[in-house]
Design a protein around this motif. Structure first.
Motif, mmCIF file in Angstrom:
data_model
loop_
_atom_site.group_PDB
_atom_site.id
_atom_site.type_symbol
_atom_site.label_atom_id
_atom_site.label_comp_id
_atom_site.label_asym_id
_atom_site.label_seq_id
_atom_site.Cartn_x
_atom_site.Cartn_y
_atom_site.Cartn_z
ATOM 1 N N THR A 175 0.819 -1.216 0.000
ATOM 2 C CA THR A 175 0.000 0.000 0.000
ATOM 3 C C THR A 175 0.855 1.269 0.000
ATOM 4 O O THR A 175 0.328 2.370 0.131
ATOM 5 C CB THR A 175 -0.935 0.021 1.226
ATOM 6 O OG1 THR A 175 -0.160 -0.082 2.434
ATOM 7 C CG2 THR A 175 -1.932 -1.127 1.165
ATOM 8 N N ALA A 176 2.163 1.102 -0.167
ATOM 9 C CA ALA A 176 3.066 2.256 -0.109
ATOM 10 C C ALA A 176 2.808 3.263 -1.224
ATOM 11 O O ALA A 176 3.098 4.459 -1.088
ATOM 12 C CB ALA A 176 4.526 1.784 -0.166
ATOM 13 N N ASP A 177 2.219 2.816 -2.345
ATOM 14 C CA ASP A 177 1.951 3.710 -3.471
ATOM 15 C C ASP A 177 0.595 4.393 -3.353
ATOM 16 O O ASP A 177 0.132 5.046 -4.298
ATOM 17 C CB ASP A 177 2.041 2.940 -4.789
ATOM 18 C CG ASP A 177 1.005 1.811 -4.885
ATOM 19 O OD1 ASP A 177 0.264 1.595 -3.899
ATOM 20 O OD2 ASP A 177 0.948 1.146 -5.940
ATOM 21 N N GLY A 178 -0.052 4.243 -2.198
ATOM 22 C CA GLY A 178 -1.351 4.859 -1.995
ATOM 23 C C GLY A 178 -2.531 3.935 -2.215
ATOM 24 O O GLY A 178 -3.686 4.343 -2.048
ATOM 25 N N SER A 179 -2.241 2.687 -2.585
ATOM 26 C CA SER A 179 -3.316 1.712 -2.793
ATOM 27 C C SER A 179 -3.984 1.356 -1.471
ATOM 28 O O SER A 179 -3.399 1.498 -0.396
ATOM 29 C CB SER A 179 -2.751 0.429 -3.424
ATOM 30 O OG SER A 179 -2.136 0.699 -4.662
ATOM 31 N N LYS A 180 -5.208 0.857 -1.572
ATOM 32 C CA LYS A 180 -5.926 0.340 -0.418
ATOM 33 C C LYS A 180 -5.747 -1.180 -0.373
ATOM 34 O O LYS A 180 -5.853 -1.857 -1.406
ATOM 35 C CB LYS A 180 -7.418 0.664 -0.512
ATOM 36 C CG LYS A 180 -7.734 2.148 -0.411
ATOM 37 C CD LYS A 180 -7.744 2.592 1.030
ATOM 38 C CE LYS A 180 -8.290 4.014 1.154
ATOM 39 N NZ LYS A 180 -8.381 4.457 2.553
ATOM 40 N N ALA A 181 -5.489 -1.698 0.807
ATOM 41 C CA ALA A 181 -5.280 -3.143 0.942
ATOM 42 C C ALA A 181 -6.494 -3.930 0.468
ATOM 43 O O ALA A 181 -6.359 -5.021 -0.093
ATOM 44 C CB ALA A 181 -4.955 -3.484 2.390
ATOM 45 N N LYS A 182 -7.692 -3.368 0.665
ATOM 46 C CA LYS A 182 -8.911 -4.058 0.259
ATOM 47 C C LYS A 182 -8.969 -4.276 -1.250
ATOM 48 O O LYS A 182 -9.636 -5.192 -1.726
ATOM 49 C CB LYS A 182 -10.132 -3.256 0.721
ATOM 50 C CG LYS A 182 -11.456 -3.958 0.503
ATOM 51 C CD LYS A 182 -12.627 -3.140 1.022
ATOM 52 C CE LYS A 182 -13.944 -3.883 0.803
ATOM 53 N NZ LYS A 182 -15.105 -3.102 1.284
ATOM 54 N N ASP A 183 -8.262 -3.435 -2.012
ATOM 55 C CA ASP A 183 -8.249 -3.574 -3.463
ATOM 56 C C ASP A 183 -7.206 -4.575 -3.941
ATOM 57 O O ASP A 183 -7.120 -4.875 -5.128
ATOM 58 C CB ASP A 183 -7.983 -2.218 -4.116
ATOM 59 C CG ASP A 183 -9.076 -1.212 -3.812
ATOM 60 O OD1 ASP A 183 -10.247 -1.640 -3.672
ATOM 61 O OD2 ASP A 183 -8.766 -0.008 -3.693
ATOM 62 N N LEU A 184 -6.404 -5.080 -3.009
ATOM 63 C CA LEU A 184 -5.306 -5.977 -3.363
ATOM 64 C C LEU A 184 -5.445 -7.371 -2.762
ATOM 65 O O LEU A 184 -4.838 -8.320 -3.256
ATOM 66 C CB LEU A 184 -3.970 -5.369 -2.903
ATOM 67 C CG LEU A 184 -3.649 -3.974 -3.459
ATOM 68 C CD1 LEU A 184 -2.429 -3.400 -2.761
ATOM 69 C CD2 LEU A 184 -3.429 -4.048 -4.963
ATOM 70 N N LEU A 185 -6.229 -7.490 -1.694
ATOM 71 C CA LEU A 185 -6.410 -8.768 -1.013
ATOM 72 C C LEU A 185 -7.886 -8.996 -0.717
ATOM 73 O O LEU A 185 -8.618 -8.046 -0.438
ATOM 74 C CB LEU A 185 -5.634 -8.793 0.312
ATOM 75 C CG LEU A 185 -4.109 -8.713 0.252
ATOM 76 C CD1 LEU A 185 -3.547 -8.466 1.647
ATOM 77 C CD2 LEU A 185 -3.517 -9.986 -0.346
#
Length: 309
Positions: free
Chosen positions: A224-234
């Motif tokens: 999430t270091a690039d500003g992503s949300k964890a919910k969008d990745l897992l």
């Protein structure tokens, strides 16, 4: 051994503070071993044991206590040490525990004391010790190394659990989980990680694994270091509670306090006794709890979660 266990209220105060209480004991030598007090129901002088025909040598018999018939496992023998001689049994102790929905007793030579500790002081086994060791962690107590035993590994060998998802559940999974994001599995026991990973892969989920809360949090920060949300990745996290360096309760607390991670669904999946679970889950803000280990129950619950996401 009167007074060896603290009250429920005292122990639940440790939740979310990255602390634990270890029951320390010995196995025919000076080496100190430990298990989490949360898993201990009772400690008693070794009662009279009744033999079980055709049982494994490590199972020294069964004890009848408080209306239950409980198998008694010689913990030293289970980890490859000499067993306690028959003539020494009356002077030995049995630690009655609850793991993975079952009650069993562990035969030990002596019970030392309870230590209140910080999980940050509980470290993974040293690198190079191999995959076949019966430890999940080590710590220093009175300048001596104490070893925390991987009870799940022992029980998987003494009394193996069914690990495969049944065909009835698999038949439901083909359409329900296809195309979903990976699941992060966090557990310090290699046996538990393998069981959960096998279950999830069987229903078509991708799996990422980490060995403890500290590793898991670092991984979440990285993705999430690039500003992503964890919910969008897992899709979700399945986390054990007892882990060196950072336990599952503290991991949940840290996740729920971070805006980039807070929306991620977190299930605590633990062999800890069910008596305390509801209060603990509510206190740290976990989204769900499940007792280890039922592959069908876990598979069905994961399918429900990903369907709702």
């Amino acid at each position: 051994m009167a007074g060896v266990l603290d009250s429920v209220n005292q122990r639940t105060q440790l939740v979310g503070q990255n602390r634990l209480e270890l029951l320390l004991f010995r196995l025919r030598g000076r080496q100190i071993y430990g298990i989490n007090v949360f898993k201990v129901k009772e400690v008693l002088q070794c009662p009279k044991l009744s033999s079980i025909p055709n049982s494994r040598a490590v199972v020294r018999g069964v004890a009848h206590t408080r209306g239950e018939t409980i198998p008694i496992i010689d913990l030293g023998m289970a980890i490859g040490l000499p067993g306690i001689p028959q003539e020494d049994l009356p002077n030995s102790f049995v630690i009655i525990t609850e793991y993975n929905r079952k009650t069993q007793g562990f035969l030990v030579t002596a019970v030392d004391r309870i230590m209140n500790m910080n999980w940050e002081d509980i470290l993974p086994p040293p690198k190079g010790t191999g995959k076949d060791i019966y430890l999940t962690a080590v710590t220093k107590i009175d300048d001596k190394l104490a070893e925390i035993i991987d009870v799940e590994k022992i029980l998987s060998e003494v009394s193996p659990l069914r690990e495969d998802v049944t065909e009835a559940i698999l038949s439901k999974s083909a359409e329900r989980v296809s195309g979903h994001l990976p699941v992060l599995v966090v557990d310090d026991s290699a046996v538990a990680r393998r069981q959960i990973e096998r279950c999830l892969i069987a229903i078509g989920m991708e799996v990422v694994t980490r060995n403890d809360g500290k590793q898991a949090l670092q991984y979440l920060k990285e993705i999430t270091a690039d500003g992503s949300k964890a919910k969008d990745l897992l899709s979700l996290i399945i986390s054990d509670v007892e882990m060196p360096e950072m336990d599952g309760y503290t991991l949940v607390t840290r996740i729920k306090s971070d805006p980039a991670l807070a929306d991620l669904f977190v299930m605590l999946h633990t062999s800890l006794s069910g008596v305390f679970n509801k209060a603990m889950v509510q206190k740290v803000g976990a989204d769900d709890f499940m007792a280890k280990f039922s592959p069908d129950e876990l598979a069905e619950r994961i399918m429900e979660i990903v369907d709702q996401s």
